[in-house]
Design a protein around this motif. Structure first.
Motif, short mmCIF file in Angstrom:
data_model
loop_
_atom_site.label_atom_id
_atom_site.label_comp_id
_atom_site.label_asym_id
_atom_site.label_seq_id
_atom_site.Cartn_x
_atom_site.Cartn_y
_atom_site.Cartn_z
N ASP A 42 -2.23 7.87 -10.36
CA ASP A 42 -2.88 7.00 -9.41
C ASP A 42 -1.98 5.21 -9.77
O ASP A 42 -2.03 5.23 -10.66
CB ASP A 42 -4.32 6.62 -9.35
CG ASP A 42 -4.78 7.33 -7.98
OD1 ASP A 42 -4.01 7.99 -7.46
OD2 ASP A 42 -5.92 7.35 -8.69
N VAL A 43 -1.25 4.33 -8.73
CA VAL A 43 -0.76 3.38 -9.39
C VAL A 43 -1.56 2.78 -8.17
O VAL A 43 -0.65 2.76 -7.02
CB VAL A 43 0.74 3.29 -9.24
CG1 VAL A 43 1.05 1.86 -8.74
CG2 VAL A 43 0.93 4.28 -9.28
N SER A 44 -2.55 1.49 -8.65
CA SER A 44 -2.89 0.48 -7.80
C SER A 44 -2.21 -0.55 -7.02
O SER A 44 -0.76 -0.90 -7.42
CB SER A 44 -4.27 0.34 -8.49
OG SER A 44 -3.13 -1.52 -9.38
N LYS A 45 -1.90 -0.56 -5.98
CA LYS A 45 -1.26 -1.68 -4.44
C LYS A 45 -2.07 -2.86 -5.78
O LYS A 45 -0.79 -3.89 -5.34
CB LYS A 45 -1.98 -1.79 -3.62
CG LYS A 45 -3.48 -2.26 -3.47
CD LYS A 45 -4.05 -2.57 -2.12
CE LYS A 45 -5.62 -2.67 -1.50
NZ LYS A 45 -5.81 -3.31 -0.12
N GLY A 46 -2.53 -3.46 -6.47
CA GLY A 46 -2.70 -4.77 -7.21
C GLY A 46 -1.87 -5.07 -7.80
O GLY A 46 -1.23 -5.60 -8.33
N ASP A 68 0.96 -1.16 -0.13
CA ASP A 68 0.00 0.36 -0.14
C ASP A 68 0.96 1.35 -0.12
O ASP A 68 0.59 2.11 -1.11
CB ASP A 68 -1.31 -0.33 1.23
CG ASP A 68 -2.27 -1.29 1.08
OD1 ASP A 68 -2.56 -1.16 -0.17
OD2 ASP A 68 -2.64 -1.53 2.04
N ALA A 69 2.20 1.26 1.05
CA ALA A 69 2.64 2.23 0.54
C ALA A 69 3.57 2.67 -0.62
O ALA A 69 3.89 4.19 -0.46
CB ALA A 69 3.73 2.31 2.07
N LEU A 125 3.66 6.26 -3.11
CA LEU A 125 4.46 6.94 -3.23
C LEU A 125 4.91 7.14 -4.50
O LEU A 125 4.96 7.96 -4.34
CB LEU A 125 6.14 5.94 -2.20
CG LEU A 125 5.98 5.01 -0.57
CD1 LEU A 125 7.11 5.07 -0.16
CD2 LEU A 125 6.63 7.22 -0.43
N VAL A 126 4.77 5.71 -5.33
CA VAL A 126 5.50 5.64 -6.75
C VAL A 126 4.30 6.85 -7.26
O VAL A 126 4.13 7.26 -7.83
CB VAL A 126 5.20 4.13 -7.51
CG1 VAL A 126 4.84 4.33 -8.91
CG2 VAL A 126 6.03 3.34 -7.20
N GLY A 127 2.83 6.71 -6.88
CA GLY A 127 2.07 7.15 -7.44
C GLY A 127 1.87 8.91 -7.41
O GLY A 127 2.35 9.80 -7.92
N ALA A 128 2.41 8.90 -5.75
CA ALA A 128 2.97 11.01 -5.98
C ALA A 128 3.73 11.40 -6.78
O ALA A 128 3.77 11.89 -7.24
CB ALA A 128 3.37 10.63 -4.65
N ARG A 129 5.00 9.52 -6.82
CA ARG A 129 6.15 10.41 -7.75
C ARG A 129 6.21 11.24 -8.85
O ARG A 129 6.36 11.66 -10.05
CB ARG A 129 7.15 9.37 -7.36
CG ARG A 129 7.83 8.72 -6.04
CD ARG A 129 9.73 10.15 -6.08
NE ARG A 129 9.76 9.42 -4.70
CZ ARG A 129 11.00 10.88 -4.59
NH1 ARG A 129 11.42 11.29 -5.86
NH2 ARG A 129 11.33 10.71 -2.91
#
Length: 134
Positions: free
Chosen positions: A30-34, A17-18, A22-26
């Motif tokens: 959105d980057v899904s946890k899936g 999840d984290a 982090l990747v999505g924020a960078r």
């Protein structure tokens, strides 16, 4: 190998999840946890941009560092640096042994040995340069 590195980065990020956050924020999307989970399990490949984003977020460019070792010029440069370090070390030891001898508390045999080691380090570097490492 990349999955192993990425697994370590995900753990250091605080889990899937984290890592996704982090990747999505960078990347500003959105980057899904899936997707992160599927990449971690090997069901999906890791896009370079996400690898770099997680490395940057965690502060460890482990995948980039590992990949750079496959470049011949990087390995050649590292080889030259190791040779230069050996030369510096051997020269320093020779200078110390000569200075000790000159000051009256050294040993001539030790000074000879250290000078010979210094010359050998120079010869190894000359051979390396002759072989086209630079």
């Amino acid at each position: 190998m990349i999955r192993a590195f990425m697994g370590g980065l995900i753990d250091r990020a605080g889990g899937v999840d984290a890592a996704a956050a982090l990747v999505g924020a960078r990347l500003n999307h959105d980057v899904s946890k899936g997707s992160i989970s599927k990449r971690q399990s090997g069901q999906l490949d890791w896009p370079l941009i996400e690898i770099m984003a997680l490395e940057d977020a965690v502060g460890d460019p482990c995948v980039r560092r590992w990949l750079s070792k496959s470049l011949p010029e990087v390995e050649q440069g590292a080889c030259l640096l190791r040779g230069a370090a050996a030369m510096a070390r051997e020269h320093g030891e020779a200078i110390e042994a000569i200075a000790d001898l000159a000051a009256g508390f050294g040993c001539r045999d030790k000074a000879r040995k250290e000078v010979a080691d210094s010359l050998a380090a120079n010869e190894r570097m000359a051979a390396l340069l002759e072989g086209g490492a630079a």
